[in-house]
Design a protein around this motif. Structure first.
Motif, mmCIF file in Angstrom:
data_model
loop_
_atom_site.group_PDB
_atom_site.id
_atom_site.type_symbol
_atom_site.label_atom_id
_atom_site.label_comp_id
_atom_site.label_asym_id
_atom_site.label_seq_id
_atom_site.Cartn_x
_atom_site.Cartn_y
_atom_site.Cartn_z
ATOM 1 N N ASN A 219 -10.519 6.472 -1.304
ATOM 2 C CA ASN A 219 -9.793 7.453 -2.111
ATOM 3 C C ASN A 219 -10.583 8.745 -2.237
ATOM 4 O OD1 ASN A 219 -7.293 6.346 -2.567
ATOM 5 N ND2 ASN A 219 -7.911 5.267 -4.420
ATOM 6 N N GLY B 284 0.324 5.666 -0.225
ATOM 7 C CA GLY B 284 -0.693 6.709 -0.153
ATOM 8 C C GLY B 284 -0.055 8.076 -0.189
ATOM 9 N N MET C 26 -3.646 2.580 6.291
ATOM 10 C CA MET C 26 -4.051 3.850 5.671
ATOM 11 C C MET C 26 -4.155 4.940 6.736
ATOM 12 S SD MET C 26 -7.048 2.523 3.155
ATOM 13 C CE MET C 26 -6.695 1.739 1.580
ATOM 14 N N TRP D 104 -6.886 12.086 0.415
ATOM 15 C CA TRP D 104 -6.004 10.922 0.290
ATOM 16 C C TRP D 104 -6.217 10.178 -1.019
ATOM 17 C CZ3 TRP D 104 -1.803 9.790 2.852
ATOM 18 C CH2 TRP D 104 -1.580 10.490 4.042
ATOM 19 N N PHE E 279 -4.829 6.510 -2.456
ATOM 20 C CA PHE E 279 -4.058 5.315 -2.153
ATOM 21 C C PHE E 279 -3.950 4.439 -3.392
ATOM 22 C CE2 PHE E 279 -5.901 6.512 1.935
ATOM 23 C CZ PHE E 279 -4.777 6.484 2.746
ATOM 24 N N LEU F 175 0.837 -1.194 0.000
ATOM 25 C CA LEU F 175 0.000 0.000 0.000
ATOM 26 C C LEU F 175 0.873 1.246 0.000
ATOM 27 C CD1 LEU F 175 -2.955 1.179 0.516
ATOM 28 C CD2 LEU F 175 -2.227 1.320 2.904
ATOM 29 N N SER G 280 -2.005 8.408 7.360
ATOM 30 C CA SER G 280 -2.661 9.721 7.440
ATOM 31 C C SER G 280 -2.354 10.443 8.756
ATOM 32 C CB SER G 280 -4.177 9.575 7.252
ATOM 33 O OG SER G 280 -4.772 9.008 8.400
#
Length: 135
Positions: free
Chosen positions: A89, A59, A129, A66, A68, A57, A133
């Motif tokens: 996304n 991002g 994810m 975001w 990814f 992954l 972030s």
């Protein structure tokens, strides 16, 4: 919470499917549509741990939203990850923190097909994810 356009398309497509076989085919098709990750991105640093299959992954935050990209060596997982990307996304960091994974796959009619290990793996992808972030 409003859904991104790709997520709305996913829900409409999967809810129209006439049963598990059709959903399974759709799942594979979504996985095939995932853009390939470069070998440079398939590093251990980008690998999601907690998945039985290999999942990578990456991002990036663009204008507060975001984006990814991901890949997996397993077809079914690639499809599930593609659906997760459709859901996340374009979200802000705040909205990403609020994504409800079981609810999302429930909306798609796929929750019963998610084994505990697949569920854990997808949770690991979502956690990854969220940790990207948090930076």
């Amino acid at each position: 919470m409003s859904l991104p356009a790709d997520a709305i398309t996913a829900v409409e497509t999967f809810q129209a499917a006439a049963g598990w076989e059709q959903r399974a085919r759709l799942l594979m098709q979504w996985g095939e549509r995932l853009p390939a990750l470069s070998d440079a991105d398939k590093t251990d640093a980008n690998r999601v741990h907690g998945c039985e299959s290999q999942v990578w992954l990456v991002g990036a935050l663009q204008d507060g939203h975001w984006q990814f990209a991901a890949s997996s060596d397993a077809r079914l997982i690639r499809g599930l990850v593609a659906l997760l990307l459709a859901r996340v996304n374009g979200l802000s960091t705040e909205a990403l923190q609020q994504v409800d994974l079981p609810d999302w796959f429930d909306q798609l009619g796929l929750s019963r097909q998610l084994s505990p290990s697949r569920s854990n793996g997808l949770n690991a992808v979502l956690q990854r994810m969220r940790s990207l972030s948090d930076v």
